[in-house]
Structure formats: structure tokens, C-alpha cells
Design a protein around this motif. Structure first.
Motif, PDB file in Angstrom:
ATOM      1  N   GLU A  57      11.629  42.791-129.539  1.00 55.48           N
ATOM      2  CA  GLU A  57      12.551  41.690-129.262  1.00 55.48           C
ATOM      3  C   GLU A  57      11.836  40.343-129.207  1.00 55.48           C
ATOM      4  O   GLU A  57      12.428  39.316-129.551  1.00 55.48           O
ATOM      5  N   ASN A  58      10.576  40.320-128.777  1.00 50.61           N
ATOM      6  CA  ASN A  58       9.835  39.072-128.604  1.00 50.61           C
ATOM      7  C   ASN A  58       8.615  39.051-129.513  1.00 50.61           C
ATOM      8  O   ASN A  58       8.147  40.105-129.964  1.00 50.61           O
ATOM      9  N   PRO A  59       8.082  37.851-129.797  1.00 46.73           N
ATOM     10  CA  PRO A  59       6.833  37.786-130.561  1.00 46.73           C
ATOM     11  C   PRO A  59       5.734  38.574-129.870  1.00 46.73           C
ATOM     12  O   PRO A  59       5.594  38.509-128.646  1.00 46.73           O
ATOM     13  N   ARG A  60       4.945  39.310-130.637  1.00 47.01           N
ATOM     14  CA  ARG A  60       3.907  40.160-130.059  1.00 47.01           C
ATOM     15  C   ARG A  60       2.611  39.368-129.884  1.00 47.01           C
ATOM     16  O   ARG A  60       2.248  38.565-130.736  1.00 47.01           O
ATOM     17  N   VAL A  61       1.958  39.615-128.756  1.00 50.64           N
ATOM     18  CA  VAL A  61       0.674  38.978-128.484  1.00 50.64           C
ATOM     19  C   VAL A  61      -0.380  40.077-128.371  1.00 50.64           C
ATOM     20  O   VAL A  61      -0.257  40.981-127.548  1.00 50.64           O
ATOM     21  N   ILE A  62      -1.405  39.984-129.232  1.00 53.20           N
ATOM     22  CA  ILE A  62      -2.471  40.984-129.275  1.00 53.20           C
ATOM     23  C   ILE A  62      -3.803  40.282-129.110  1.00 53.20           C
ATOM     24  O   ILE A  62      -4.083  39.287-129.794  1.00 53.20           O
ATOM     25  N   PHE A  63      -4.619  40.791-128.199  1.00 53.78           N
ATOM     26  CA  PHE A  63      -5.969  40.283-128.009  1.00 53.78           C
ATOM     27  C   PHE A  63      -6.953  41.316-128.521  1.00 53.78           C
ATOM     28  O   PHE A  63      -6.889  42.492-128.163  1.00 53.78           O
ATOM     29  N   VAL A 179       3.513  40.601-120.528  1.00 54.02           N
ATOM     30  CA  VAL A 179       2.901  41.874-120.912  1.00 54.02           C
ATOM     31  C   VAL A 179       2.371  41.723-122.335  1.00 54.02           C
ATOM     32  O   VAL A 179       3.126  41.370-123.256  1.00 54.02           O
ATOM     33  N   VAL A 180       1.075  41.966-122.527  1.00 55.99           N
ATOM     34  CA  VAL A 180       0.436  41.810-123.832  1.00 55.99           C
ATOM     35  C   VAL A 180      -0.366  43.074-124.142  1.00 55.99           C
ATOM     36  O   VAL A 180      -0.533  43.948-123.302  1.00 55.99           O
ATOM     37  N   THR A 181      -0.850  43.141-125.372  1.00 52.10           N
ATOM     38  CA  THR A 181      -1.642  44.298-125.799  1.00 52.10           C
ATOM     39  C   THR A 181      -3.082  43.878-126.037  1.00 52.10           C
ATOM     40  O   THR A 181      -3.337  42.826-126.644  1.00 52.10           O
ATOM     41  N   VAL A 182      -4.017  44.696-125.565  1.00 52.80           N
ATOM     42  CA  VAL A 182      -5.447  44.419-125.694  1.00 52.80           C
ATOM     43  C   VAL A 182      -6.104  45.586-126.436  1.00 52.80           C
ATOM     44  O   VAL A 182      -5.915  46.748-126.060  1.00 52.80           O
TER      45      VAL A 182
END
Length: 218
Positions: A57-63, A179-182
Motif C-alpha cells: 500500500e505504501n512506498p517501500r523503504v529498504i536499507f 516500519v522498514v526493511t533492513v
């Protein structure tokens, strides 16, 4: 973003106040900060937005170091206070009619952190020919045991602490509470966690932020 004002009595000050605030935020899985407003300390909680790769649903943020937006990353976990295995038993009162009391076990794989509880039986009375007998309500008792056992579960605290640059769009693409993904290629590890803390670092070389992904392991 959610903001909440909380008033503490005089016994909760200094370090104790910080511990209470951290406990509240960790309990409800919020990011938080304390700001000074009009001479008062205000505790603000940040629910954030789910921007992990598990949602669409939202833009994904990946580190990731591969994406050159994660300078360094440290992994922490703590089993202090963890409970992943619970053995629940029924506590029968005296004088109950003979029966087989229920049990309920939650048994984790791997290393176990155990707890044992007794739950009072739920009973009902039957009167026949002026004689009253007490019987076990098996289903109601078992339901109580399941509920009480599952309340005790406390996961192992796990988090990443990473250093990222301000150019990684801090406060625009991601912020405290999101909440983001690392990804960590060195450990072949991926986690999607809430940013519960952010430390802003300003120096003569390059400004950076150090977010904590997940609950602080301390």
C-alpha cells in the motif's frame, strides 16, 4: 503520528521517568521522543507507517549496504525476560467430582524459556435429591488456560542498529515510528522492524542518523 500527554506524580522523575516512557513505547510498539513544551516535558509517540517489503500500500523503504544507504549495521538480540514455552495446569478445588483436568502447553522449538502456571477451574453445581455435586466445566477451564498461557509469551528482543546518511531521505521517505526493511548481506539476514529510536549525529565530516530497528536490546 500520534501525540499523547501523560502526567506523572512526583515519585516518577529522572531516570525512572525515562524507564517508564521506554516501557510504554515498547509495550505498544511505538517510536517515541520527549520534547520540552511550555516548560513541561511532553511524551510523544509515533505509530508511523508500514513501508516494509511485506506490504504494497505504501512506498517501500529498504536499507542495505548494497544500496549504499546503510553505512554500518550492528545486530543485537536479548533473551532477558523472554518466555516462549508455557506449561499450564488446572487447579482443582476440593470436593469436585472425579474428572480429568485439562492441560495446555505451548512448546517452542529450539532453546526454550519456560513458565509454569496453574489456572483455577471453572465449575458448576448440580443439585439432585437435595444433594449438590460440583463438576468441572472442561471447555471453559481450557479456554481460560489458553488465554492465560498466551498472555505470558514474551519474544526474544531482536533489533538492528544502523548508521545511514541524511541523504537517505530521513524525515521524507522514512521517519521515527515507520516500519522498514533492513538487509545485511554479511549475515544473510533480513528483518522488517519499526524504527523505535533515531539518534541524529552532526559533525564536520558528514551528518548522519543512527536509527534502531526494533526494540532496543538493553
Amino acid at each position: 503520528m500520534l501525540a499523547e500527554n501523560i502526567t506523572f506524580d512526583n515519585s516518577v522523575v529522572g531516570k525512572n521517568l525515562g524507564e517508564v516512557i521506554e516501557a510504554l513505547a515498547r509495550r505498544d510498539n511505538f517510536g517515541y521522543k520527549v520534547v520540552l513544551q511550555n516548560g513541561e516535558l511532553v511524551f510523544k509517540i509515533y505509530e508511523g507507517v508500514d513501508k516494509s517489503i511485506e506490504q504494497s500500500e505504501n512506498p517501500r523503504v529498504i536499507f542495505s549496504q548494497e544500496y549504499e544507504n546503510l553505512y554500518s549495521c550492528e545486530y543485537f538480540n536479548s533473551d532477558v525476560g523472554a518466555i516462549n514455552t508455557v506449561y499450564a495446569r488446572c487447579k482443582l478445588p476440593a470436593g469436585i467430582e472425579p474428572c480429568t483436568p485439562p492441560t495446555y502447553d505451548i512448546i517452542a522449538e529450539g532453546e526454550q524459556f519456560e513458565a509454569y502456571i496453574e489456572v483455577d477451574a471453572v465449575t458448576y453445581d448440580v443439585t439432585l435429591n437435595d444433594e449438590t455435586k460440583t463438576y468441572l466445566n472442561y471447555n471453559a477451564t481450557l479456554a481460560n488456560m489458553v488465554a492465560e498461557a498466551e498472555k505470558l509469551l514474551v519474544p526474544i528482543q531482536e533489533n538492528f542498529e544502523g548508521k545511514v546518511a541524511f541523504k537517505s531521505n530521513y524525515k521524507t521517505d522514512f521517519d521515527l515510528g515507520d516500519v522498514v526493511t533492513v538487509f545485511n548481506d554479511e549475515w544473510d539476514t533480513k528483518t522488517s522492524q519499526r524504527i523505535t529510536e533515531v539518534t541524529e549525529v552532526y559533525d564536520n565530516v558528514e551528518n548522519s542518523v543512527i536509527p534502531t530497528f526494533g526494540n532496543p536490546a538493553r
